[in-house]
Design a protein around this motif. Structure first.
Motif, short mmCIF file in Angstrom:
data_model
loop_
_atom_site.label_atom_id
_atom_site.label_comp_id
_atom_site.label_asym_id
_atom_site.label_seq_id
_atom_site.Cartn_x
_atom_site.Cartn_y
_atom_site.Cartn_z
N LEU A 75 -2.94 -6.32 -2.77
CA LEU A 75 -2.26 -5.58 -1.71
C LEU A 75 -3.24 -5.13 -0.64
O LEU A 75 -2.93 -5.18 0.56
CB LEU A 75 -1.53 -4.37 -2.32
N VAL B 129 0.95 -6.88 4.33
CA VAL B 129 1.41 -5.78 3.48
C VAL B 129 1.34 -4.48 4.27
O VAL B 129 0.36 -4.23 4.99
CB VAL B 129 0.53 -5.68 2.21
N ARG B 130 2.37 -3.65 4.12
CA ARG B 130 2.34 -2.34 4.78
C ARG B 130 1.32 -1.46 4.06
O ARG B 130 1.24 -1.47 2.81
CB ARG B 130 3.72 -1.70 4.77
N ALA C 197 2.04 0.68 0.79
CA ALA C 197 2.31 0.03 -0.50
C ALA C 197 1.13 0.16 -1.46
O ALA C 197 1.31 0.21 -2.67
CB ALA C 197 2.67 -1.43 -0.29
N ALA D 185 1.17 3.39 -3.67
CA ALA D 185 2.41 3.74 -4.37
C ALA D 185 2.26 3.42 -5.86
O ALA D 185 2.35 2.25 -6.25
CB ALA D 185 3.58 2.96 -3.78
N LEU E 7 4.96 1.32 -7.66
CA LEU E 7 4.99 -0.10 -7.29
C LEU E 7 4.07 -0.91 -8.21
O LEU E 7 4.40 -2.02 -8.61
CB LEU E 7 4.58 -0.25 -5.83
N MET F 188 9.27 -5.29 -1.35
CA MET F 188 8.74 -3.93 -1.49
C MET F 188 7.44 -3.71 -0.71
O MET F 188 7.16 -2.57 -0.31
CB MET F 188 8.47 -3.61 -2.98
N VAL F 189 6.68 -4.76 -0.49
CA VAL F 189 5.34 -4.56 0.07
C VAL F 189 5.17 -5.12 1.48
O VAL F 189 4.17 -4.80 2.14
CB VAL F 189 4.26 -5.20 -0.83
#
Length: 213
Positions: A157, A166-167, A170, A173, A176, A210-211
Protein backbone atom coordinates in the motif's frame (compact mmCIF):
# COMPACT_ATOMS: atom_id res chain seq x y z
CA UNK A 1 30.11 -81.91 -0.55
CA UNK A 2 28.52 -78.49 -0.40
CA UNK A 3 30.99 -75.66 -0.80
CA UNK A 4 31.06 -72.41 1.16
CA UNK A 5 30.06 -70.41 -1.93
CA UNK A 6 27.07 -72.73 -2.49
CA UNK A 7 25.99 -72.23 1.12
CA UNK A 8 26.25 -68.48 0.65
CA UNK A 9 24.15 -68.59 -2.53
CA UNK A 10 21.58 -70.80 -0.83
CA UNK A 11 21.27 -68.45 2.15
CA UNK A 12 20.98 -65.40 -0.09
CA UNK A 13 18.19 -67.01 -2.12
CA UNK A 14 16.18 -68.23 0.87
CA UNK A 15 12.82 -66.52 1.66
CA UNK A 16 14.07 -65.19 4.97
CA UNK A 17 17.04 -63.48 3.36
CA UNK A 18 14.87 -61.86 0.71
CA UNK A 19 12.47 -60.45 3.32
CA UNK A 20 15.16 -59.01 5.59
CA UNK A 21 16.10 -56.08 3.37
CA UNK A 22 18.53 -53.32 4.34
CA UNK A 23 18.83 -52.22 7.96
CA UNK A 24 17.20 -48.86 8.81
CA UNK A 25 19.51 -45.85 8.83
CA UNK A 26 20.07 -44.37 12.27
CA UNK A 27 19.17 -40.66 12.29
CA UNK A 28 20.61 -38.08 14.61
CA UNK A 29 20.70 -34.34 15.12
CA UNK A 30 18.83 -32.10 12.70
CA UNK A 31 17.76 -34.99 10.45
CA UNK A 32 15.98 -36.75 13.30
CA UNK A 33 14.59 -33.47 14.63
CA UNK A 34 13.08 -32.60 11.25
CA UNK A 35 11.48 -36.05 10.97
CA UNK A 36 9.96 -35.59 14.42
CA UNK A 37 8.62 -32.14 13.57
CA UNK A 38 7.02 -33.42 10.38
CA UNK A 39 5.46 -36.29 12.32
CA UNK A 40 4.04 -33.85 14.89
CA UNK A 41 2.29 -31.75 12.26
CA UNK A 42 1.02 -34.78 10.35
CA UNK A 43 -0.44 -36.17 13.58
CA UNK A 44 -2.12 -32.84 14.34
CA UNK A 45 -3.74 -32.66 10.92
CA UNK A 46 -4.89 -36.29 10.95
CA UNK A 47 -5.88 -36.74 14.61
CA UNK A 48 -6.10 -33.31 16.28
CA UNK A 49 -4.38 -31.84 19.32
CA UNK A 50 -6.46 -33.73 21.89
CA UNK A 51 -5.34 -37.08 20.48
CA UNK A 52 -1.71 -36.10 19.98
CA UNK A 53 0.69 -38.19 22.06
CA UNK A 54 4.43 -38.64 22.27
CA UNK A 55 3.91 -42.32 21.42
CA UNK A 56 2.00 -41.50 18.23
CA UNK A 57 4.64 -38.99 17.14
CA UNK A 58 7.46 -41.45 17.82
CA UNK A 59 5.71 -44.16 15.83
CA UNK A 60 5.08 -41.87 12.85
CA UNK A 61 8.65 -40.54 12.96
CA UNK A 62 9.98 -44.13 13.26
CA UNK A 63 12.01 -43.33 16.34
CA UNK A 64 11.92 -44.15 20.04
CA UNK A 65 9.97 -42.19 22.62
CA UNK A 66 13.22 -41.54 24.45
CA UNK A 67 14.34 -39.35 21.56
CA UNK A 68 11.35 -37.09 22.18
CA UNK A 69 11.50 -37.00 25.97
CA UNK A 70 15.19 -36.12 25.92
CA UNK A 71 14.43 -32.95 23.95
CA UNK A 72 10.94 -31.85 25.01
CA UNK A 73 9.42 -31.92 28.44
CA UNK A 74 5.83 -31.52 27.26
CA UNK A 75 3.57 -31.98 24.30
CA UNK A 76 3.03 -28.21 24.11
CA UNK A 77 6.77 -27.51 23.85
CA UNK A 78 7.14 -30.10 21.09
CA UNK A 79 4.27 -28.67 19.04
CA UNK A 80 5.50 -25.10 19.46
CA UNK A 81 8.97 -26.06 18.25
CA UNK A 82 7.53 -27.99 15.30
CA UNK A 83 5.43 -25.03 14.18
CA UNK A 84 8.31 -22.62 14.72
CA UNK A 85 10.58 -24.75 12.56
CA UNK A 86 8.24 -25.66 9.71
CA UNK A 87 5.94 -22.66 9.19
CA UNK A 88 6.86 -21.10 5.81
CA UNK A 89 8.74 -17.81 5.82
CA UNK A 90 6.83 -14.78 4.57
CA UNK A 91 9.50 -13.76 2.08
CA UNK A 92 9.87 -10.34 0.45
CA UNK A 93 6.91 -8.27 -0.69
CA UNK A 94 5.78 -8.82 -4.29
CA UNK A 95 7.02 -6.12 -6.65
CA UNK A 96 5.56 -6.52 -10.14
CA UNK A 97 5.13 -2.79 -10.70
CA UNK A 98 1.33 -3.04 -10.64
CA UNK A 99 -0.91 -2.95 -7.57
CA UNK A 100 -3.41 -5.62 -8.60
CA UNK A 101 -0.71 -8.12 -9.55
CA UNK A 102 1.13 -7.47 -6.28
CA UNK A 103 -2.03 -8.00 -4.24
CA UNK A 104 -2.89 -11.20 -6.10
CA UNK A 105 0.56 -12.65 -5.50
CA UNK A 106 0.40 -11.74 -1.82
CA UNK A 107 -3.06 -13.19 -1.10
CA UNK A 108 -2.16 -16.35 -3.01
CA UNK A 109 0.97 -16.70 -0.93
CA UNK A 110 -1.03 -16.23 2.27
CA UNK A 111 -3.55 -18.82 1.08
CA UNK A 112 -0.75 -21.29 0.34
CA UNK A 113 0.63 -20.83 3.85
CA UNK A 114 -2.78 -21.40 5.39
CA UNK A 115 -3.31 -24.58 3.34
CA UNK A 116 0.18 -25.96 4.03
CA UNK A 117 0.55 -28.73 6.59
CA UNK A 118 1.97 -26.30 9.23
CA UNK A 119 -0.83 -23.84 8.51
CA UNK A 120 -3.49 -26.54 8.79
CA UNK A 121 -1.90 -27.83 11.99
CA UNK A 122 -1.99 -24.34 13.48
CA UNK A 123 -5.67 -23.97 12.64
CA UNK A 124 -6.43 -27.37 14.18
CA UNK A 125 -4.85 -26.28 17.45
CA UNK A 126 -6.64 -22.94 17.54
CA UNK A 127 -10.01 -24.56 16.88
CA UNK A 128 -9.56 -27.07 19.72
CA UNK A 129 -8.05 -25.00 22.50
CA UNK A 130 -9.66 -22.25 24.55
CA UNK A 131 -8.20 -18.74 24.78
CA UNK A 132 -5.97 -19.44 27.78
CA UNK A 133 -4.51 -22.78 26.67
CA UNK A 134 -4.20 -21.62 23.09
CA UNK A 135 -2.42 -18.37 23.89
CA UNK A 136 1.14 -19.62 23.17
CA UNK A 137 0.06 -21.06 19.83
CA UNK A 138 -1.96 -17.97 18.92
CA UNK A 139 1.05 -15.82 19.70
CA UNK A 140 3.27 -17.92 17.48
CA UNK A 141 0.79 -17.95 14.58
CA UNK A 142 0.40 -14.17 14.85
CA UNK A 143 4.16 -13.63 14.91
CA UNK A 144 4.99 -16.03 12.07
CA UNK A 145 1.92 -15.81 9.80
CA UNK A 146 -0.55 -12.99 10.53
CA UNK A 147 1.81 -10.10 11.31
CA UNK A 148 4.23 -10.78 8.41
CA UNK A 149 1.29 -10.92 5.99
CA UNK A 150 -0.07 -7.62 7.26
CA UNK A 151 3.39 -6.03 7.10
CA UNK A 152 3.74 -7.09 3.46
CA UNK A 153 0.29 -5.71 2.63
CA UNK A 154 1.22 -2.41 4.28
CA UNK A 155 4.39 -2.29 2.19
CA UNK A 156 2.37 -2.78 -0.99
CA UNK A 157 0.00 0.00 0.00
CA UNK A 158 2.84 2.41 0.80
CA UNK A 159 4.34 1.68 -2.60
CA UNK A 160 0.92 2.22 -4.18
CA UNK A 161 0.57 5.60 -2.51
CA UNK A 162 3.87 6.69 -4.06
CA UNK A 163 2.64 5.60 -7.51
CA UNK A 164 -0.74 7.27 -6.99
CA UNK A 165 -2.66 3.97 -7.03
CA UNK A 166 -3.64 3.99 -3.35
CA UNK A 167 -5.23 6.70 -1.21
CA UNK A 168 -2.89 7.70 1.64
CA UNK A 169 -5.46 6.98 4.36
CA UNK A 170 -5.57 3.29 3.46
CA UNK A 171 -2.07 2.70 4.82
CA UNK A 172 -3.01 3.67 8.36
CA UNK A 173 -6.30 1.75 8.53
CA UNK A 174 -5.70 -1.23 10.89
CA UNK A 175 -8.94 -3.03 10.01
CA UNK A 176 -8.06 -2.94 6.33
CA UNK A 177 -4.89 -4.89 7.07
CA UNK A 178 -7.01 -7.48 8.90
CA UNK A 179 -9.29 -8.11 5.93
CA UNK A 180 -7.21 -10.77 4.18
CA UNK A 181 -6.40 -13.00 7.19
CA UNK A 182 -9.97 -12.57 8.47
CA UNK A 183 -11.51 -13.66 5.17
CA UNK A 184 -9.11 -16.57 4.75
CA UNK A 185 -9.68 -17.91 8.25
CA UNK A 186 -13.45 -17.45 8.08
CA UNK A 187 -13.73 -19.19 4.73
CA UNK A 188 -11.55 -22.07 5.87
CA UNK A 189 -13.54 -22.58 9.06
CA UNK A 190 -17.10 -22.03 7.86
CA UNK A 191 -17.10 -22.87 4.15
CA UNK A 192 -13.97 -24.79 3.24
CA UNK A 193 -10.50 -24.01 1.92
CA UNK A 194 -10.63 -20.81 -0.15
CA UNK A 195 -10.08 -21.32 -3.86
CA UNK A 196 -7.79 -19.39 -6.16
CA UNK A 197 -10.85 -17.92 -7.89
CA UNK A 198 -11.96 -16.54 -4.54
CA UNK A 199 -8.57 -14.90 -4.12
CA UNK A 200 -9.16 -13.04 -7.38
CA UNK A 201 -12.57 -11.89 -6.13
CA UNK A 202 -11.03 -10.84 -2.81
CA UNK A 203 -8.56 -8.60 -4.63
CA UNK A 204 -10.88 -7.23 -7.33
CA UNK A 205 -14.07 -6.72 -5.33
CA UNK A 206 -12.82 -6.12 -1.80
CA UNK A 207 -9.24 -4.90 -1.55
CA UNK A 208 -8.95 -2.71 -4.63
CA UNK A 209 -12.21 -0.80 -4.03
CA UNK A 210 -11.11 -0.20 -0.42
CA UNK A 211 -7.68 1.21 -1.21
CA UNK A 212 -7.89 2.91 -4.60
CA UNK A 213 -7.11 6.60 -4.81
Amino acid sequence: MTTTSENTRSAASSPGAAEAGPSPVRRRGKVLEHAIFEAVLDELVSSGYAMLSMEAVATRAQTGKASLYRRWGSREALVLDALQALLPEAGPAPDTGELRADLLELVRRMRATMLSVPGRAGRVIMSELDHERGAPFAGLMHERVIRPGKDLLRELLVRGVVRGDVRPGAVGAPLLLDVVPAVLLYRAKMVGPPTDAEMVVLVDEVLLPMVRA
